[in-house]
Design a protein around this motif. Structure first.
Motif, PDB file in Angstrom:
ATOM      1  N   PHE A   1      46.267  -7.893  22.833  1.00 46.86           N
ATOM      2  CA  PHE A   1      45.093  -7.356  22.145  1.00 46.86           C
ATOM      3  C   PHE A   1      44.366  -6.341  23.024  1.00 46.86           C
ATOM      4  CE2 PHE A   1      40.482  -7.557  21.518  1.00 46.86           C
ATOM      5  CZ  PHE A   1      40.393  -7.124  20.206  1.00 46.86           C
ATOM      6  N   PHE A   2      44.192  -6.671  24.294  1.00 47.79           N
ATOM      7  CA  PHE A   2      43.517  -5.742  25.204  1.00 47.79           C
ATOM      8  C   PHE A   2      44.285  -4.424  25.321  1.00 47.79           C
ATOM      9  CE2 PHE A   2      41.655  -9.621  27.562  1.00 47.79           C
ATOM     10  CZ  PHE A   2      40.580  -9.648  26.691  1.00 47.79           C
ATOM     11  N   GLU A   3      45.603  -4.488  25.276  1.00 46.22           N
ATOM     12  CA  GLU A   3      46.416  -3.287  25.458  1.00 46.22           C
ATOM     13  C   GLU A   3      46.553  -2.485  24.168  1.00 46.22           C
ATOM     14  OE1 GLU A   3      49.207  -5.062  29.089  1.00 46.22           O
ATOM     15  OE2 GLU A   3      50.061  -4.721  27.094  1.00 46.22           O
ATOM     16  N   TYR A   4      46.955  -3.139  23.081  1.00 49.42           N
ATOM     17  CA  TYR A   4      47.255  -2.419  21.843  1.00 49.42           C
ATOM     18  C   TYR A   4      46.014  -2.125  21.006  1.00 49.42           C
ATOM     19  CZ  TYR A   4      52.123  -3.530  22.863  1.00 49.42           C
ATOM     20  OH  TYR A   4      53.349  -3.629  23.459  1.00 49.42           O
ATOM     21  N   ASN A   5      45.066  -3.041  20.995  1.00 49.03           N
ATOM     22  CA  ASN A   5      43.884  -2.844  20.151  1.00 49.03           C
ATOM     23  C   ASN A   5      42.745  -2.148  20.885  1.00 49.03           C
ATOM     24  OD1 ASN A   5      45.448  -5.248  19.013  1.00 49.03           O
ATOM     25  ND2 ASN A   5      44.018  -4.853  17.352  1.00 49.03           N
TER      26      ASN A   5
ATOM     27  N   THR B   1      35.521 -13.340  21.346  1.00 47.23           N
ATOM     28  CA  THR B   1      35.577 -13.522  19.891  1.00 47.23           C
ATOM     29  C   THR B   1      35.059 -12.293  19.161  1.00 47.23           C
ATOM     30  OG1 THR B   1      35.264 -15.910  20.149  1.00 47.23           O
ATOM     31  CG2 THR B   1      34.812 -14.966  17.977  1.00 47.23           C
ATOM     32  N   ALA B   2      33.947 -11.744  19.633  1.00 54.16           N
ATOM     33  CA  ALA B   2      33.365 -10.567  18.986  1.00 54.16           C
ATOM     34  C   ALA B   2      34.313  -9.373  19.065  1.00 54.16           C
ATOM     35  CB  ALA B   2      32.025 -10.226  19.637  1.00 54.16           C
ATOM     36  N   MET B   3      34.979  -9.194  20.204  1.00 52.28           N
ATOM     37  CA  MET B   3      35.919  -8.076  20.341  1.00 52.28           C
ATOM     38  C   MET B   3      37.073  -8.204  19.352  1.00 52.28           C
ATOM     39  SD  MET B   3      36.201  -7.213  24.419  1.00 52.28           S
ATOM     40  CE  MET B   3      36.375  -8.901  24.990  1.00 52.28           C
ATOM     41  N   VAL B   4      37.603  -9.413  19.219  1.00 52.51           N
ATOM     42  CA  VAL B   4      38.750  -9.620  18.327  1.00 52.51           C
ATOM     43  C   VAL B   4      38.336  -9.482  16.868  1.00 52.51           C
ATOM     44  CG1 VAL B   4      40.502 -11.264  17.568  1.00 52.51           C
ATOM     45  CG2 VAL B   4      39.932 -11.093  20.000  1.00 52.51           C
TER      46      VAL B   4
ATOM     47  N   GLU C   1      41.930  -2.922  13.813  1.00 52.24           N
ATOM     48  CA  GLU C   1      43.383  -3.014  13.765  1.00 52.24           C
ATOM     49  C   GLU C   1      43.813  -4.476  13.761  1.00 52.24           C
ATOM     50  OE1 GLU C   1      45.508  -0.544  13.440  1.00 52.24           O
ATOM     51  OE2 GLU C   1      43.876   0.922  13.400  1.00 52.24           O
ATOM     52  N   PRO C   2      44.873  -4.824  13.017  1.00 58.65           N
ATOM     53  CA  PRO C   2      45.354  -6.212  13.018  1.00 58.65           C
ATOM     54  C   PRO C   2      45.938  -6.588  14.372  1.00 58.65           C
ATOM     55  CG  PRO C   2      46.893  -4.784  11.855  1.00 58.65           C
ATOM     56  CD  PRO C   2      45.688  -3.944  12.147  1.00 58.65           C
ATOM     57  N   THR C   3      45.815  -7.845  14.726  1.00 56.71           N
ATOM     58  CA  THR C   3      46.367  -8.316  15.997  1.00 56.71           C
ATOM     59  C   THR C   3      47.877  -8.483  15.880  1.00 56.71           C
ATOM     60  OG1 THR C   3      45.926 -10.599  15.329  1.00 56.71           O
ATOM     61  CG2 THR C   3      44.240  -9.488  16.631  1.00 56.71           C
ATOM     62  N   LYS C   4      48.587  -8.217  16.973  1.00 51.39           N
ATOM     63  CA  LYS C   4      50.044  -8.295  16.968  1.00 51.39           C
ATOM     64  C   LYS C   4      50.553  -9.717  17.170  1.00 51.39           C
ATOM     65  CE  LYS C   4      51.075  -3.595  18.530  1.00 51.39           C
ATOM     66  NZ  LYS C   4      51.930  -3.287  17.376  1.00 51.39           N
ATOM     67  N   ASP C   5      49.731 -10.576  17.768  1.00 53.89           N
ATOM     68  CA  ASP C   5      50.193 -11.925  18.083  1.00 53.89           C
ATOM     69  C   ASP C   5      49.020 -12.890  17.967  1.00 53.89           C
ATOM     70  OD1 ASP C   5      51.829 -13.971  18.814  1.00 53.89           O
ATOM     71  OD2 ASP C   5      52.219 -13.282  20.861  1.00 53.89           O
TER      72      ASP C   5
END
Length: 479
Positions: A420-424, A454-457, A462-466
């Motif tokens: 998430f940190f990398e792709y989003n 939690t707030a960042m996600v 963008e949808p999460t990859k995993d």
């Protein structure tokens, strides 16, 4: 319409030749002053000019008629006609209007009954045309659709007495035979011209397209309905799977005085393969944590996750060293999945002991937790060797132990958080960014740290990859 256009063009060509011939005579008369030659030539030129203007006006009128004809014909392609009341009646009325016929009847194929059925008639009684079985007209084997249609028309001509002009055409589109159509005029002395046949051909083509599009529309509607039903069934199964998963997972985090715990978990799909389990040791200041990530996503991963958690619940014991517990779970999981299974799971099992102020743990290929020493602000990766659960029966796991102190924090997470940190969020190295993020919040509570993640996600567009799981443990600072 085609004949009229051709005749008009031929007339204009002849008029042009005569006009040029008369012009030549007029020029000769001008050179040779013979009055008897000049006047007829000039009069002929005037007549030709008037005839030419007349043909131009008639040609323009014919062009407007053709445009109007094609505009109305193209309306027959609209499948909404077939979705209205008595759709074939509207089609045949259009045929009578545009084709200038006195009556028309439409036959369509009924493949269930192996027959042609007269579905609608205009200008003539429909009752005169009963359904015709294939056996009555298909006297030869393996007849193609066109031949079969013309035999039907021939059969209808013989069966009913018509005194006027008759014509028939097939309704075929994209190599699919839908039926045929008969038209006619009541006047026995009136024959159908080439223009009439041309109109009938165009009308039948457009009606065939309409029938074909309507069939495709119905097929797509049925497929859409079937897909919707399947989607609803899948949704119901997912809901049941989610309920089962929630029953397996822990709903509330245990409370242990001196230990501040906060957790966040979010599946990439409706259900996921991440899991986190907390275990209390009654009467003792100890708490265990099991966190892991099953390979894959969705229902298969959730099923394997449920198996891992159930095996853990069966074999859990604070007296058993963490590495021995992972070994027992690995053997049981491998036996359950079988040799052909490609599923596996990472996991880490650790025990917080607040009496001894230590943390004992063992890892099965899971991402290394981070230990933040409050007094020194030193951040340490809790490394441990061991293969993923469910891969090999003979896997061995390494047990480790670290000292913990008041104010210390340990963060557990799944690889979905790094992704998430990398792709989003666009960070080059998600693990490095997590360490910086965790270190900068050494004075915050576990819940405050988890709330920020939690707030960042949740606010990401963008949808999460995993699947994402994070758990933060803080040792209470009593000084």
């Amino acid at each position: 319409m085609a004949d009229r256009s051709a005749r008009s063009s031929a007339n204009r060509s002849r008029q042009l030749l005569v006009f040029l011939w008369l012009l030549a005579i007029a020029l000769m008369a001008a050179l040779v002053p013979v009055y008897a030659w000049a006047m007829p030539a000039l009069l002929g030129m005037i007549i030709i000019c008037f005839a030419y203007l007349r043909d131009q006006i008639l040609g323009q009128s014919a062009a407007e008629e053709v445009c109007d004809f094609y505009a109305k014909v193209h309306q027959l392609e609209n499948i909404q006609i077939l979705q209205s009341d008595r759709p074939y009646s509207r089609i045949l009325k259009t045929v009578l209007e545009l084709g200038q016929f006195d009556w028309a009847v439409m036959f369509l194929m009924d493949f269930d009954k192996d027959s042609f059925v007269a579905v609608e008639a205009a200008g003539i009684e429909l009752s005169r045309f009963a359904a015709v079985n294939f056996d009555e007209i298909a006297t030869e084997p393996n007849l193609d659709d066109v031949t079969l249609a013309f035999k039907l028309l021939e059969h209808a001509f013989k069966k009913h007495e018509f005194r006027g002009a008759l014509a028939g055409t097939t309704l075929v589109c994209s190599h699919t035979f839908y039926g045929c159509m008969m038209v006619g005029r009541d006047d026995p002395d009136c024959d159908l011209s080439e223009d009439d046949n041309f109109r009938l051909e165009i009308l039948s083509d457009q009606i065939s397209i309409c029938l074909h599009n309507y069939r495709l529309h119905k097929e797509l509607a049925l497929r859409a309905e079937d897909l919707f039903e399947r989607q609803s069934q899948i949704q119901r199964e997912l809901e049941m799977s989610r309920i089962v998963q929630e029953g397996v997972m822990q709903r509330e985090t245990p409370i242990l005085p001196g230990l501040d715990v906060a957790t966040y978990s979010r599946p990439a799909r409706f259900i996921g393969g991440d899991f986190a389990r907390y275990v209390e040791d009654p009467g003792v200041n100890r708490m265990g944590i099991l966190i892991g990530d099953v390979s894959g996503k969705g229902i298969p991963a959730a099923m394997v996750m449920a198996v891992v958690v159930c095996l853990f619940n069966e074999k859990i014991s604070f007296a058993t060293p963490p590495q021995k517990l992972l070994t027992d779970i690995n053997i049981a999981l491998k036996q359950f999945l079988g040799a052909r299974s490609r599923f596996n799971s990472s996991a880490i099992w650790g025990i917080f002991d607040l009496d001894s102020m230590n943390f004992r743990y063992a890892s099965a290929g899971h991402d290394f937790p981070l230990h933040l020493n409050f007094r020194t602000s030193e951040l340490t990766e809790l490394a441990s060797t061991g293969t993923l659960l469910g891969l090999f029966n003979e896997s061995e796991y390494q047990g480790n132990e670290i000292a913990i102190d008041q104010g210390d924090k340990i963060i557990f997470y799944s690889d979905g958080l790094i992704d998430f940190f990398e792709y989003n969020l666009g960070h080059k190295d998600g693990f490095v960014w997590l360490k910086e993020f965790f270190l900068e919040r050494r004075t915050k509570t576990s819940q405050e740290i988890v709330n920020e993640i939690t707030a960042m996600v949740e606010n990401s567009t963008e949808p999460t990859k995993d699947d994402i799981t994070v758990a933060v443990f803080s040792i209470a600072n009593t000084t």
